[in-house]
Design an enzyme around this catalytic site. Structure first.
Site, PDB file in Angstrom:
ATOM      1  N   ASP A  73      -7.296   1.546   0.634  1.00 47.37           N
ATOM      2  CA  ASP A  73      -7.351   1.812   2.075  1.00 47.37           C
ATOM      3  C   ASP A  73      -8.776   1.515   2.542  1.00 47.37           C
ATOM      4  O   ASP A  73      -9.578   0.945   1.792  1.00 47.37           O
ATOM      5  CB  ASP A  73      -6.906   3.249   2.402  1.00 47.37           C
ATOM      6  CG  ASP A  73      -7.993   4.260   2.077  1.00 47.37           C
ATOM      7  OD1 ASP A  73      -8.954   3.912   1.340  1.00 47.37           O
ATOM      8  OD2 ASP A  73      -7.910   5.395   2.561  1.00 47.37           O
TER       9      ASP A  73
ATOM     10  N   LYS B  90       0.835  -1.207   0.000  1.00 42.01           N
ATOM     11  CA  LYS B  90       0.000   0.000   0.000  1.00 42.01           C
ATOM     12  C   LYS B  90       0.875   1.265   0.000  1.00 42.01           C
ATOM     13  O   LYS B  90       0.644   2.188  -0.770  1.00 42.01           O
ATOM     14  CB  LYS B  90      -0.935  -0.001   1.212  1.00 42.01           C
ATOM     15  CG  LYS B  90      -1.931   1.126   1.166  1.00 42.01           C
ATOM     16  CD  LYS B  90      -2.863   1.088   2.365  1.00 42.01           C
ATOM     17  CE  LYS B  90      -3.215   2.507   2.773  1.00 42.01           C
ATOM     18  NZ  LYS B  90      -3.277   2.699   4.194  1.00 42.01           N
TER      19      LYS B  90
END
Ligand code: SF4
Length: 222
Positions: free
Chosen positions: A152, A134
Site C-alpha cells: 500500500d 492487493k
C-alpha cells in the site's frame, strides 16, 4: 528514481539482504500491536471489509460494517436486497455504486463456484469481481495463507526509504519484497511498515531521531 530517494541523503548502511532481518526484528518489537485495523469475525466479513476499504479509511469501514454485518450474514443476503438498498447500506464508504456492483458479483461467484465460502488462494481470489491483487493479498494473509506481500502507500514509501526497492510500481515493489523478505514474514511485514509509517516514518516529516532502524536506513537524517 523515486522522489523519496532523490530528496534524502543516502547513507552507507550495507546490503539490503543483511539488513532485512534486523529491520523486521526491531520493527516487530517496536510495533507489537501491528495488525490489520479492519474489524471482522469471519472470512466473508474480512473479504467485504477489505473490498469496502478502497479509497477510504479503516475507521470509516469499521463504522459502516458494524451495522452492515448485523444485516448481511451470508453471500445470499447481499443478493436478497435490491442493488439500491445495498448501495445505501455502504454509501458512507464512498464509491458505493461500484463497490455494491463488485460485492454482488463477488457474492454470486462465491455461491456458484465456491460453495459460498471465501477461497484462500490468490489465484481464486483475484477471479472475484472487483478483487484486485492487493485485496487478494490482504485476505489471503489474514486467512493465514500469505502468497505475496501487500503493497500500500506506506509499504511503498518505507520500502523505498529503507532502500529495499528502487521501483515505483506496486507490482514490481512486491516482486522485490518477495525476493527479500523471508516467506514466514510475508503476512506481518506489511503491517510493520504500515504502523511504522503511521507512527514514525511520516510521508512529509519522518521522525528519524526516534526511529529504531535509523542506523539501517539509507534515508535517515540522523
Ligand atoms: S523514520 Fe526511519 S525509516 Fe523513515 S526515513 Fe527516517 S530513519 Fe528511515
Amino acid at each position: 528514481m523515486p522522489r523519496s530517494y532523490v530528496a534524502e541523503a543516502r547513507k552507507h548502511v550495507g546490503p539490503k539482504r543483511a539488513r532485512i532481518r534486523p529491520i523486521i526484528e526491531r520493527l516487530a518489537i517496536e510495533h507489537q500491536d501491528a495488525a490489520i485495523a479492519l474489524a471482522f469475525r469471519s472470512p466473508l466479513e474480512l473479504l467485504v471489509s477489505v473490498m469496502l476499504s478502497a479509497q477510504t479509511t479503516d475507521v470509516n469501514v469499521n463504522r459502516v460494517t458494524a451495522t452492515l454485518f448485523e444485516k448481511y450474514h451470508a453471500p445470499e443476503d447481499y443478493l436478497a436486497v435490491t442493488p439500491e438498498e445495498l448501495e445505501r447500506d455502504i454509501y458512507a464508504t464512498g464509491f458505493f455504486r461500484q463497490k455494491a456492483r463488485s460485492l454482488r458479483g463477488t457474492m454470486r461467484m462465491l455461491i456458484e463456484e465456491f460453495d459460498g465460502e471465501v477461497p484462500a488462494t490468490l489465484e481464486e481470489l483475484v477471479r472475484l469481481p472487483g478483487v484486485a491483487r492487493k485485496t487478494a493479498n490482504v485476505v489471503a494473509a489474514e486467512l493465514g495463507r500469505a502468497q505475496g506481500v501487500v503493497v500500500d502507500t506506506h509499504v511503498r514509501r518505507l520500502s523505498q526509504r529503507l532502500g529495499l526497492t528502487k521501483q515505483e510500481d506496486p507490482v514490481k515493489i512486491e516482486r522485490d519484497l518477495m525476493k527479500l523478505v523471508p516467506r514466514e514474514d510475508w503476512a506481518r511485514f506489511p503491517h510493520l511498515l504500515i504502523w511504522h509509517g503511521r507512527r514514525v516514518c511520516d510521508a512529509r516529516r519522518p521522525a528519524c531521531e526516534r526511529c529504531v532502524v535509523s542506523d539501517l536506513c539509507p534515508s535517515s537524517r540522523v
